[in-house]
Scaffold this active site. Structure first.
Site, mmCIF file in Angstrom:
data_model
loop_
_atom_site.group_PDB
_atom_site.id
_atom_site.type_symbol
_atom_site.label_atom_id
_atom_site.label_comp_id
_atom_site.label_asym_id
_atom_site.label_seq_id
_atom_site.Cartn_x
_atom_site.Cartn_y
_atom_site.Cartn_z
ATOM 1 N N TYR A 35 -5.732 -2.698 2.559
ATOM 2 C CA TYR A 35 -6.604 -3.225 3.612
ATOM 3 C C TYR A 35 -6.927 -4.710 3.472
ATOM 4 O O TYR A 35 -7.592 -5.274 4.335
ATOM 5 C CB TYR A 35 -7.908 -2.409 3.661
ATOM 6 C CG TYR A 35 -7.651 -0.955 3.967
ATOM 7 C CD1 TYR A 35 -7.319 -0.551 5.251
ATOM 8 C CD2 TYR A 35 -7.699 0.004 2.970
ATOM 9 C CE1 TYR A 35 -7.059 0.781 5.537
ATOM 10 C CE2 TYR A 35 -7.449 1.339 3.248
ATOM 11 C CZ TYR A 35 -7.120 1.719 4.523
ATOM 12 O OH TYR A 35 -6.868 3.034 4.800
ATOM 13 N N GLU A 68 -6.523 0.485 20.710
ATOM 14 C CA GLU A 68 -6.654 1.002 19.352
ATOM 15 C C GLU A 68 -6.165 -0.068 18.376
ATOM 16 O O GLU A 68 -5.157 -0.730 18.625
ATOM 17 C CB GLU A 68 -5.791 2.256 19.211
ATOM 18 C CG GLU A 68 -5.797 2.885 17.853
ATOM 19 C CD GLU A 68 -4.871 4.087 17.758
ATOM 20 O OE1 GLU A 68 -5.020 4.834 16.781
ATOM 21 O OE2 GLU A 68 -3.990 4.267 18.621
ATOM 22 N N ALA A 74 -10.315 7.022 9.689
ATOM 23 C CA ALA A 74 -9.864 8.381 9.369
ATOM 24 C C ALA A 74 -9.983 9.332 10.557
ATOM 25 O O ALA A 74 -9.224 10.295 10.663
ATOM 26 C CB ALA A 74 -10.646 8.929 8.176
ATOM 27 N N HIS A 93 -5.637 -0.953 14.009
ATOM 28 C CA HIS A 93 -5.656 -0.513 12.610
ATOM 29 C C HIS A 93 -5.273 -1.694 11.730
ATOM 30 O O HIS A 93 -4.317 -2.413 12.037
ATOM 31 C CB HIS A 93 -4.698 0.649 12.365
ATOM 32 C CG HIS A 93 -5.111 1.886 13.078
ATOM 33 N ND1 HIS A 93 -6.107 2.709 12.613
ATOM 34 C CD2 HIS A 93 -4.693 2.413 14.253
ATOM 35 C CE1 HIS A 93 -6.277 3.706 13.467
ATOM 36 N NE2 HIS A 93 -5.440 3.543 14.474
ATOM 37 N N ARG A 113 -12.489 -1.584 -0.665
ATOM 38 C CA ARG A 113 -11.672 -0.372 -0.635
ATOM 39 C C ARG A 113 -10.181 -0.723 -0.593
ATOM 40 O O ARG A 113 -9.724 -1.396 0.318
ATOM 41 C CB ARG A 113 -12.032 0.433 0.608
ATOM 42 C CG ARG A 113 -11.192 1.656 0.784
ATOM 43 C CD ARG A 113 -11.514 2.355 2.086
ATOM 44 N NE ARG A 113 -10.606 3.466 2.276
ATOM 45 C CZ ARG A 113 -10.105 3.816 3.431
ATOM 46 N NH1 ARG A 113 -10.424 3.161 4.516
ATOM 47 N NH2 ARG A 113 -9.284 4.832 3.510
ATOM 48 N N ASN A 154 -11.226 1.046 16.166
ATOM 49 C CA ASN A 154 -10.545 1.428 14.942
ATOM 50 C C ASN A 154 -11.246 2.697 14.463
ATOM 51 O O ASN A 154 -12.251 2.621 13.763
ATOM 52 C CB ASN A 154 -10.630 0.328 13.882
ATOM 53 C CG ASN A 154 -9.873 0.705 12.623
ATOM 54 O OD1 ASN A 154 -9.529 1.860 12.412
ATOM 55 N ND2 ASN A 154 -9.632 -0.284 11.771
ATOM 56 N N ARG A 163 2.677 4.843 6.632
ATOM 57 C CA ARG A 163 1.924 5.479 5.553
ATOM 58 C C ARG A 163 2.149 6.993 5.542
ATOM 59 O O ARG A 163 3.160 7.465 6.035
ATOM 60 C CB ARG A 163 0.447 5.102 5.688
ATOM 61 C CG ARG A 163 0.256 3.587 5.460
ATOM 62 C CD ARG A 163 -1.160 3.142 5.523
ATOM 63 N NE ARG A 163 -1.958 3.817 4.499
ATOM 64 C CZ ARG A 163 -3.281 3.850 4.529
ATOM 65 N NH1 ARG A 163 -3.958 3.262 5.510
ATOM 66 N NH2 ARG A 163 -3.954 4.456 3.576
ATOM 67 N N PRO A 181 -15.206 5.353 9.921
ATOM 68 C CA PRO A 181 -15.622 5.497 8.538
ATOM 69 C C PRO A 181 -14.886 4.574 7.569
ATOM 70 O O PRO A 181 -13.686 4.366 7.689
ATOM 71 C CB PRO A 181 -15.326 6.967 8.216
ATOM 72 C CG PRO A 181 -14.465 7.465 9.300
ATOM 73 C CD PRO A 181 -14.672 6.590 10.477
ATOM 74 N N ASN A 182 -15.666 4.033 6.670
ATOM 75 C CA ASN A 182 -15.206 3.216 5.553
ATOM 76 C C ASN A 182 -14.740 1.811 5.931
ATOM 77 O O ASN A 182 -14.405 1.029 5.046
ATOM 78 C CB ASN A 182 -14.121 3.928 4.736
ATOM 79 C CG ASN A 182 -14.638 5.208 4.131
ATOM 80 O OD1 ASN A 182 -15.663 5.210 3.468
ATOM 81 N ND2 ASN A 182 -13.955 6.309 4.385
#
Length: 145
Positions: free
Chosen positions: A22, A98, A77, A100, A17, A74, A107, A9-10
């Site tokens: 990012y 994975e 969320a 990111h 965003r 990725n 974070r 998502p996103n």
């Protein structure tokens, strides 16, 4: 070798965003990078997939069974919430990396848990969209062994 790059998502909103987190690269930049990196590292094909829906991501992982050699994911969320994506990755047993864009380990506390990562043999974080190139390189090296 065939790779599948899955974005949660996103990710389609990168560049818009929270650019301080990012970056300013767009989702189209990610797609172009993955295509170029795929050729660079010897993949016959690199398919990309993005969805804001957990079930669609699970469906695509399941559909990869028997047709895809490796996955770069990725989960965005869903990294921190989806046992379903973890279970799908485990079910198909396709080697997965994975990735990111941000340094998730630096974070918020809730971002410290990665369910999907429990089914991945490697993790690339905090390298911006270049992390996708790195993840595809790791995947290619793994598949060539």
């Amino acid at each position: 070798m065939k790779a599948l790059v899955i974005n949660g998502p996103n990710i389609n909103m990168v560049g818009i965003r929270e650019p301080a987190i990012y970056g300013s690269d767009s989702y189209q930049d990610i797609l172009a990078l993955c295509e170029a990196a795929g050729k660079e590292f010897g993949f016959e094909a690199v398919e990309t997939f993005q969805s804001n829906h957990e079930g669609a991501i699970i469906d695509r992982i399941q559909e990869a069974y028997g047709t895809i050699d490796g996955i770069v994911i990725n989960p965005a969320a869903y990294t921190h919430t989806s046992v379903g994506i973890l279970d799908a990755l485990k079910a198909v047993s396709i080697p997965a990396v994975e990735v990111h864009i941000s340094a998730v380990d630096q974070r918020e506390e809730f971002r410290q848990i990665s369910y999907a990562g429990m089914a991945c043999f490697a993790r690339v974080i905090g390298e911006g969209i270049e992390g996708y190139r790195h993840a595809l390189q790791i995947l290619a090296d793994h598949l060539k062994q």
